[in-house]
Design a protein around this motif. Structure first.
Motif, PDB file in Angstrom:
ATOM      1  N   HIS A 143      47.456  40.530  39.943  1.00  0.00           N
ATOM      2  CA  HIS A 143      46.937  39.213  39.583  1.00  0.00           C
ATOM      3  C   HIS A 143      48.018  38.143  39.602  1.00  0.00           C
ATOM      4  O   HIS A 143      47.754  37.001  39.263  1.00  0.00           O
ATOM      5  CB  HIS A 143      46.292  39.263  38.204  1.00  0.00           C
ATOM      6  N   THR A 161      47.397  30.074  39.478  1.00  0.00           N
ATOM      7  CA  THR A 161      48.358  30.594  38.504  1.00  0.00           C
ATOM      8  C   THR A 161      49.737  30.423  39.093  1.00  0.00           C
ATOM      9  O   THR A 161      50.030  30.939  40.157  1.00  0.00           O
ATOM     10  CB  THR A 161      48.116  32.081  38.213  1.00  0.00           C
ATOM     11  N   GLY A 200      45.279  40.870  32.099  1.00  0.00           N
ATOM     12  CA  GLY A 200      45.495  39.970  33.229  1.00  0.00           C
ATOM     13  C   GLY A 200      44.948  40.502  34.535  1.00  0.00           C
ATOM     14  O   GLY A 200      44.237  39.806  35.248  1.00  0.00           O
ATOM     15  N   SER A 201      45.256  41.758  34.829  1.00  0.00           N
ATOM     16  CA  SER A 201      44.838  42.269  36.128  1.00  0.00           C
ATOM     17  C   SER A 201      43.352  42.621  36.149  1.00  0.00           C
ATOM     18  O   SER A 201      42.797  42.856  37.215  1.00  0.00           O
ATOM     19  CB  SER A 201      45.686  43.485  36.513  1.00  0.00           C
ATOM     20  N   ALA A 241      50.641  53.203  36.331  1.00  0.00           N
ATOM     21  CA  ALA A 241      52.011  52.724  36.532  1.00  0.00           C
ATOM     22  C   ALA A 241      52.141  51.232  36.234  1.00  0.00           C
ATOM     23  O   ALA A 241      53.242  50.768  35.963  1.00  0.00           O
ATOM     24  CB  ALA A 241      52.462  53.018  37.964  1.00  0.00           C
ATOM     25  N   LEU A 242      51.031  50.487  36.262  1.00  0.00           N
ATOM     26  CA  LEU A 242      51.131  49.038  36.004  1.00  0.00           C
ATOM     27  C   LEU A 242      51.665  48.749  34.601  1.00  0.00           C
ATOM     28  O   LEU A 242      52.669  48.057  34.460  1.00  0.00           O
ATOM     29  CB  LEU A 242      49.777  48.356  36.209  1.00  0.00           C
ATOM     30  N   PHE A 257      58.302  52.115  41.211  1.00  0.00           N
ATOM     31  CA  PHE A 257      57.377  53.244  41.119  1.00  0.00           C
ATOM     32  C   PHE A 257      56.921  53.695  42.495  1.00  0.00           C
ATOM     33  O   PHE A 257      56.962  52.950  43.461  1.00  0.00           O
ATOM     34  CB  PHE A 257      56.163  52.843  40.284  1.00  0.00           C
ATOM     35  N   ASP A 291      45.816  51.465  37.764  1.00  0.00           N
ATOM     36  CA  ASP A 291      46.986  52.306  38.024  1.00  0.00           C
ATOM     37  C   ASP A 291      47.816  52.424  36.742  1.00  0.00           C
ATOM     38  O   ASP A 291      48.310  51.422  36.237  1.00  0.00           O
ATOM     39  CB  ASP A 291      47.803  51.645  39.144  1.00  0.00           C
ATOM     40  N   GLU A 341      53.221  50.752  32.721  1.00  0.00           N
ATOM     41  CA  GLU A 341      54.560  51.353  32.621  1.00  0.00           C
ATOM     42  C   GLU A 341      55.603  50.448  33.261  1.00  0.00           C
ATOM     43  O   GLU A 341      56.710  50.284  32.734  1.00  0.00           O
ATOM     44  CB  GLU A 341      54.570  52.722  33.300  1.00  0.00           C
ATOM     45  N   ALA A 342      55.237  49.854  34.393  1.00  0.00           N
ATOM     46  CA  ALA A 342      56.166  48.941  35.057  1.00  0.00           C
ATOM     47  C   ALA A 342      56.486  47.772  34.132  1.00  0.00           C
ATOM     48  O   ALA A 342      57.645  47.384  33.999  1.00  0.00           O
ATOM     49  CB  ALA A 342      55.563  48.439  36.362  1.00  0.00           C
ATOM     50  N   ALA A 343      55.455  47.244  33.479  1.00  0.00           N
ATOM     51  CA  ALA A 343      55.686  46.124  32.569  1.00  0.00           C
ATOM     52  C   ALA A 343      56.641  46.547  31.466  1.00  0.00           C
ATOM     53  O   ALA A 343      57.521  45.778  31.062  1.00  0.00           O
ATOM     54  CB  ALA A 343      54.363  45.653  31.983  1.00  0.00           C
ATOM     55  N   ARG A 373      52.401  43.251  24.366  1.00  0.00           N
ATOM     56  CA  ARG A 373      52.545  42.249  25.424  1.00  0.00           C
ATOM     57  C   ARG A 373      52.068  42.794  26.742  1.00  0.00           C
ATOM     58  O   ARG A 373      51.427  42.100  27.523  1.00  0.00           O
ATOM     59  CB  ARG A 373      54.015  41.863  25.528  1.00  0.00           C
ATOM     60  N   THR A 374      52.394  44.057  26.998  1.00  0.00           N
ATOM     61  CA  THR A 374      51.941  44.701  28.227  1.00  0.00           C
ATOM     62  C   THR A 374      50.428  44.663  28.311  1.00  0.00           C
ATOM     63  O   THR A 374      49.855  44.330  29.343  1.00  0.00           O
ATOM     64  CB  THR A 374      52.398  46.170  28.237  1.00  0.00           C
ATOM     65  N   THR A 389      49.349  40.917  29.011  1.00  0.00           N
ATOM     66  CA  THR A 389      49.757  40.290  30.268  1.00  0.00           C
ATOM     67  C   THR A 389      49.358  41.103  31.487  1.00  0.00           C
ATOM     68  O   THR A 389      49.066  40.538  32.525  1.00  0.00           O
ATOM     69  CB  THR A 389      51.276  40.062  30.305  1.00  0.00           C
ATOM     70  N   VAL A 390      49.359  42.435  31.357  1.00  0.00           N
ATOM     71  CA  VAL A 390      49.111  43.239  32.552  1.00  0.00           C
ATOM     72  C   VAL A 390      47.705  43.835  32.568  1.00  0.00           C
ATOM     73  O   VAL A 390      46.975  43.670  33.545  1.00  0.00           O
ATOM     74  CB  VAL A 390      50.173  44.345  32.687  1.00  0.00           C
ATOM     75  N   PHE A 399      51.986  43.767  40.137  1.00  0.00           N
ATOM     76  CA  PHE A 399      50.863  43.213  39.379  1.00  0.00           C
ATOM     77  C   PHE A 399      49.945  42.452  40.330  1.00  0.00           C
ATOM     78  O   PHE A 399      50.350  41.436  40.894  1.00  0.00           O
ATOM     79  CB  PHE A 399      51.379  42.303  38.267  1.00  0.00           C
ATOM     80  N   ARG A 455      42.185  32.650  38.578  1.00  0.00           N
ATOM     81  CA  ARG A 455      42.883  33.639  39.366  1.00  0.00           C
ATOM     82  C   ARG A 455      43.668  32.974  40.486  1.00  0.00           C
ATOM     83  O   ARG A 455      44.746  33.397  40.850  1.00  0.00           O
ATOM     84  CB  ARG A 455      41.890  34.630  39.942  1.00  0.00           C
ATOM     85  N   ILE A 456      43.090  31.934  41.052  1.00  0.00           N
ATOM     86  CA  ILE A 456      43.758  31.289  42.177  1.00  0.00           C
ATOM     87  C   ILE A 456      44.886  30.388  41.681  1.00  0.00           C
ATOM     88  O   ILE A 456      45.982  30.398  42.213  1.00  0.00           O
ATOM     89  CB  ILE A 456      42.739  30.474  43.007  1.00  0.00           C
TER      90      ILE A 456
END
Ligand SMILES: Nc1ncnc2c1ncn2[C@@H]1O[C@H](COP(=O)(O)OP(=O)(O)OP(=O)(O)O)[C@@H](O)[C@H]1O
Ligand SMILES: [Mg+2]
Lengths: 377, 286
Positions: A114, B285, B204-205, B182-183, A106, B180, B185-187, B196-197, B200-201, A112, B282-283
């Motif tokens: 995270h 993973t 998650g984020s 696009a995040l 993109f 974003d 969408e990228a997934a 799932r997107t 997970t995204v 991602f 967060r740290i």
């Protein structure tokens, strides 16, 4: 054996259909009569393309011409308002993005935040429930491929712009994509890094032999990297598709001639089967488009490096007379600007072949018949 | 050095106003309460200054323990409910057109203009057997006969979530609208289905935002005082009710102060723990 239609664009920009009986050319991506509107905004208009397998294709055009939209349509992130998308003759118009297996990079990279580098790269494998050790192994391979070995446990925020670029590419390649789509991935990088990445991307593509579509508004990038260039215009249509050289030598219309490189665009009228009159001078043309009747208004496109400048006034066909209005010497090349009765003509030559003229001199511009491309106005 | 000094002074000056307000309206009352919690109670009277731990010792009762646990449980559960409904809800709002987003947000904010009392009594009416929503369902043929959904635990939980929900959306809206697009969408291009997107995204984020929203609703609900009395049975009364009871009806200010301080301490520890868990995840993973 089924017959394959390949649409090509002739000089007048009209699609012309040639028929091949080649089984190999069956595989590839076909866009048929694609339109995309957002409400009343036309983003993409009447696109017909056939992109053969294994090619590096660039979508090139000015900002807002619909390149991103076209790429998103191919990726399945947008549904066309009209038309069909076929992959290897199979209709994929209504297959959702997550079932297409097209890798995409993109414009914003969309890494991602995270996840670590390794987790980003192998996200697709996690979705497919691949085991942890296999994932890590694959992450290493992919990071080696994009020359980022050793950064597997870094966080995305700890990477430089160029490194992020590579992570995004590795992530898209992890799915072993049928198509590799990139939306101006290099535009945020500085000039030097961009050139390195261009070269690397091209080599990567050749190594993996994956059909790649790169969106760019940088014509230099498109011309130097791709097998095929698709030029889109501000009317959100495809103006021409062809190899970089073909597009440069034989622009389909005035927009392409002007957008790709620089070009002298001279207005004139058709005065014979192989003649065009420009500014009172007669130009012989080696190749005329079909259906040019006398008195048709045309534009003649001549690349600056094809124009020779001679000192003094010399009579003859394909010669225009004027005075030198400006000489620009940039070291590697010399540009001479001639004012021929109101017509601006630029000539470019190497320092060796530099004509002996100075500003204010009378001079003759020679436009060789083979270099003149006639376009309908 | 000399040139920097006035700068520092001016910077400090601008801080004096908030510091003053914080001192007058937060630290001083808190200090008073902390002090009172150690004072000696005068039965029948008020209290006399002193220093003793009797009040804290007196907290050690089954009622206090049960109420404390219940208050924390209600707050935690409503925070969980609010965030788990509010997060997808806010996500869908942020995916809408600008205009629709504004309509939804205004609608939600208008709930905030209602006082807790009105909300409490309105729901007690709507959940009652005689005049409540169940009559409507009976009329629609969805239910056999009208039932009382109030008073009870579910009614309480419902009322609290109703009040806290707009705040949840308000806290979650900025980070979600900044996500974003696009995040996800990228997934999807990487093979993840929309569901799932989302997990997970999107989740998650935005883990930090989710933890923040959870803590906010948790703290907001801890102080619930009116709704438990309107929508719950006596065993659903929260610690705020108990504290007020001790302070006003039993005129035992030192005990209620001790309750409040202890309650606050436990809540702070829980909030700190929640935040630490959020950070550690967060740290760590891989
Ligand atoms: N989601 C959308 N809603 C409404 N209009 C849109 C949307 N996406 C794109 N457009 C419009 O469609 C046209 C084409 O947009 P697109 O993003 O494809 O251009 P582009 O060629 O990628 O431009 P750039 O080089 O600036 O990225 C523009 O006029 C844009 O405003
Ligand atoms: Mg774009």
């Amino acid at each position: 054996m089924p017959q394959i239609l390949i649409r090509r664009f002739n000089r007048a920009g009209k699609s012309q259909i040639s028929i091949f009986n080649d089984k190999n050319s069956m595989s590839g991506l076909t866009l048929e009569n694609i339109d995309k509107n957002f409400g009343s905004v036309v983003a993409v208009c009447d696109v017909n393309l056939l992109l053969p397998d294994g090619q590096f294709v660039c979508f090139l055009g000015p900002s807002g011409c619909g390149k991103t939209t076209l790429l998103r349509l191919i990726a399945g992130l947008e549904k066309p308002s009209r038309g069909r998308i076929l992959l290897d003759e199979e209709d994929i118009t209504h297959i959702p993005a997550h079932k297409r297996n097209f890798g995409m990079v993109f414009q914003s990279l969309a890494l991602f935040p995270h996840l670590t580098v390794g987790e980003n790269v192998t996200y697709s494998l996690r979705v497919r429930k691949t085991g942890k050790t296999a994932r890590r192994q694959r992450a290493r391979e992919l990071l080696d491929l994009v020359k980022l070995s050793g950064l597997i446990d870094r966080h995305i925020s700890q990477l430089s712009g160029g490194q992020r670029q590579r992570v995004a590419m590795a992530r898209a390649l992890a799915i072993e994509p049928r198509l590799f789509l990139l939306d101006e991935p290099l535009s945020a990088l500085d000039a030097k890094l961009r050139e390195d990445m261009q070269l690397e991307l091209r080599m990567l593509q050749q190594r993996l032999a994956v059909t790649t579509i790169l969106v760019t508004h940088d014509q230099r990038e498109a011309m130097t990297m791709s097998d095929l260039v698709v030029v889109m215009g501000p009317d959100n249509r495809v103006h021409q598709m062809g190899s970089p050289l073909e597009i440069y030598r034989n622009p389909a219309d005035t927009f392409v001639a002007d957008f790709i490189g620089t070009s002298n665009l001279l207005d004139g009228t058709c005065s014979g089967p192989r003649d065009v009159t420009v500014g009172g001078a007669r130009l012989e043309i080696s190749e005329m488009p079909d259906g040019m009747i006398p008195d048709t208004k045309v534009t003649v496109s001549v690349r600056p490096e094809e124009v020779h400048v001679l000192p003094g006034t010399e009579e003859g066909a394909n010669r225009l007379h004027g005075s030198v209005s400006f000489v620009r010497d940039v070291g590697s090349s010399v540009e001479i600007y001639l004012d021929c009765n109101g017509l601006q003509i630029v000539s470019q030559s190497t320092p060796k072949g530099r004509p002996a003229v100075r500003q204010g001199d009378q001079a003759t511009a020679v436009l060789p018949a083979s270099a003149c491309v006639v376009l309908r106005s | 050095m000399i040139g920097e000094k006035p700068k520092g002074l001016r910077a400090h000056l601008t801080l004096t106003y908030p510091a003053l307000m914080l001192g007058i309206f937060f630290i001083v009352p808190f200090g008073l309460m902390a002090a009172v919690s150690f004072f000696h109670r005068q039965p029948g009277g008020f209290y006399i200054p002193g220093f003793e731990l009797t009040n804290y010792k007196n907290l050690y009762t089954a009622l206090f323990g049960r109420t404390l646990v219940f208050s924390l449980f209600v707050a935690g559960l409503s925070a969980a409910v609010c965030v788990s409904i509010g997060f997808p809800f806010t996500y869908f709002i942020t995916r809408m057109k600008r205009r629709a987003q504004v309509v939804w947000l205004v609608l939600l904010m208008s709930v905030l203009s209602l006082s807790e009392v009105i909300v409490g009594f309105a729901w007690s009416l709507l959940l009652s057997r005689t005049a409540g929503l169940s009559n409507l369902f009976v009329w629609l043929g969805l239910m056999e006969r009208a039932v009382a959904w109030y008073p009870g635990f579910m009614a309480l939980l419902f009322g609290i979530c109703y009040l806290a929900f707009p705040y949840t959306v308000l806290v979650l809206y900025p980070p979600l609208s900044r996500l974003d697009p696009a995040l996800p969408e990228a997934a999807q291009t990487l093979g993840a289905s929309p569901i799932r997107t989302f997990f997970t995204v999107v989740v998650g984020s935005l883990r930090n935002a989710i933890v923040a929203a959870f803590v906010m609703v948790f703290v907001f609900t801890l102080g619930a005082y009116l709704l438990p009395q309107i929508l719950g049975r006596p065993r659903h009364w929260t610690l705020s009710v108990l504290i007020t009871d001790a302070a006003i009806y039993q005129t035992n200010m030192p005990l209620s102060a001790a309750m409040a301080i202890f309650f606050m301490f436990v809540s702070l520890v829980l909030v700190a723990l929640t935040m630490m868990i959020g950070k550690r995840k967060r740290i760590k993973t891989v």
